[in-house]
Design a protein around this motif. Sequence first.
Motif, mmCIF file in Angstrom:
data_model
loop_
_atom_site.group_PDB
_atom_site.id
_atom_site.type_symbol
_atom_site.label_atom_id
_atom_site.label_comp_id
_atom_site.label_asym_id
_atom_site.label_seq_id
_atom_site.Cartn_x
_atom_site.Cartn_y
_atom_site.Cartn_z
ATOM 1 N N UNK A 270 0.807 -1.220 0.000
ATOM 2 C CA UNK A 270 0.000 0.000 0.000
ATOM 3 C C UNK A 270 0.841 1.271 0.000
ATOM 4 N N UNK A 271 1.972 1.238 0.708
ATOM 5 C CA UNK A 271 2.737 2.470 0.921
ATOM 6 C C UNK A 271 3.907 2.642 -0.034
ATOM 7 N N UNK A 290 5.873 2.917 -6.922
ATOM 8 C CA UNK A 290 5.072 3.880 -6.161
ATOM 9 C C UNK A 290 3.574 3.615 -6.269
ATOM 10 N N UNK A 291 3.203 2.754 -7.194
ATOM 11 C CA UNK A 291 1.785 2.424 -7.339
ATOM 12 C C UNK A 291 1.357 1.476 -6.219
ATOM 13 N N UNK A 292 0.049 1.444 -5.957
ATOM 14 C CA UNK A 292 -0.483 0.454 -5.024
ATOM 15 C C UNK A 292 -0.367 -0.926 -5.677
ATOM 16 N N UNK A 293 0.205 -1.844 -4.927
ATOM 17 C CA UNK A 293 0.433 -3.189 -5.472
ATOM 18 C C UNK A 293 -0.722 -4.092 -5.040
ATOM 19 N N UNK A 294 -1.509 -4.540 -6.003
ATOM 20 C CA UNK A 294 -2.605 -5.473 -5.721
ATOM 21 C C UNK A 294 -2.163 -6.885 -6.106
ATOM 22 N N UNK A 324 1.656 -11.009 -1.752
ATOM 23 C CA UNK A 324 1.389 -10.076 -0.643
ATOM 24 C C UNK A 324 0.974 -10.869 0.596
ATOM 25 N N UNK A 325 1.671 -10.604 1.681
ATOM 26 C CA UNK A 325 1.350 -11.263 2.942
ATOM 27 C C UNK A 325 0.367 -10.407 3.721
ATOM 28 N N UNK A 326 -0.831 -10.934 3.895
ATOM 29 C CA UNK A 326 -1.860 -10.210 4.649
ATOM 30 C C UNK A 326 -1.760 -10.593 6.118
ATOM 31 N N UNK A 339 -10.154 1.836 8.659
ATOM 32 C CA UNK A 339 -11.377 2.401 8.088
ATOM 33 C C UNK A 339 -11.297 3.911 8.005
ATOM 34 N N UNK A 340 -10.767 4.507 9.078
ATOM 35 C CA UNK A 340 -10.649 5.960 9.090
ATOM 36 C C UNK A 340 -9.673 6.448 8.033
ATOM 37 N N UNK A 341 -8.568 5.704 7.881
ATOM 38 C CA UNK A 341 -7.538 6.099 6.920
ATOM 39 C C UNK A 341 -8.039 5.960 5.489
ATOM 40 N N UNK A 342 -8.676 4.853 5.192
ATOM 41 C CA UNK A 342 -9.110 4.615 3.807
ATOM 42 C C UNK A 342 -10.361 5.394 3.440
#
Length: 344
Positions: A270-271, A290-294, A324-326, A339-342
């Motif tokens: 994400x960052x 720099x892109x969000x990696x999905x 990606x490790x969740x 939630x607040x951040x997104x």
Amino acid sequence: MGVDYYKILQVDKSAKDEDLKKSYRKLAMKWHPDKNPNNKKEAEAKFKQISEAYEVLSDPQKRAIYDQYGEEGLKGQVPPPDAGVPGGGGGATFFQTGDGPNVFRFNPRNADDIFAEFFGSSSPFGAPGGGGGMRGGSMFGGGMFGDDIFSAFGEGRPVSSGPRKAAPIERTLPCSLEELYKGTTKKMKISRDIADASGKTMPVEEILTIDIKPGWKKGTKITFPEKGNEHPNVIPSDLVFIINEKPHPVFARDGNDLVVTQKISLVEALAGYTVHLTTLDGRKLMIPINSVIHPDYEEVVVKEGMPIQKDPSKRGNLRIKFNIKFPVRLTAEQKAGIKKLLAS
């Protein structure tokens, strides 16, 4: 002694050349698979054994090794033939690479080839108007098969079909991805039998040089014409090495592209994340993302793949995939923070 070739060919140990030919003719015709359509599996096995026995016992050098050491001697499980065995190497062929020994010793010839060489390329057993060799179809058509089938063609005199080309000998040649990227040279030591004008064979050793070109792929073939063993009335086999790619700990090859998978955390996905890689030729790459990696994201680095075989100045691409490790669990506070951040 292993396999008893004398018993298979139904001759005693003092059998002469004519005895061997007579017995081979009788047994080969009896057990030829085309004559045994209802019992083909057993016939093929017996036909192969009979042909192998005849090949060994009709060759003075192979027979000398077999008489002294048995089947194991022919297949390289005893000291080398020059340690007291008459006549030298008998038909053994050896291959060795820098990746470790890969030894190929006495290898029985194809049973159909021996049969065709013995009786000639034109079958006397085909239907009227035929005349094709055994590779063109059944040797025994037209209902002409009989117990005294050889009487019309002369006892002990096989029809000569002239020199024929032996089947190629193929061996894999393992190469690392680095070798296929940069190119390399491999030296191959072989030992084979060559025949003089009288037909007597003797072992010789040769060093073959293989220039591996940048960009070569798995399955690429390198052929050395007529480097197999020499036999009477036979053109030696071609020796064919087939490129095989060794697995690489970092890269996988996909055509001309290189593929690498990076394990990253969810925060890095994400960052932002920077990929650090060492190429196959030793260069250091630093690739910021720099892109969000999905999960399906793929970063493509142009011209950092494998050299293209037809034009090594051109290259495929480097494709970077991500695993990606969740997080396994989140606290209530973490969930609220996300939630607040997104949401913002």
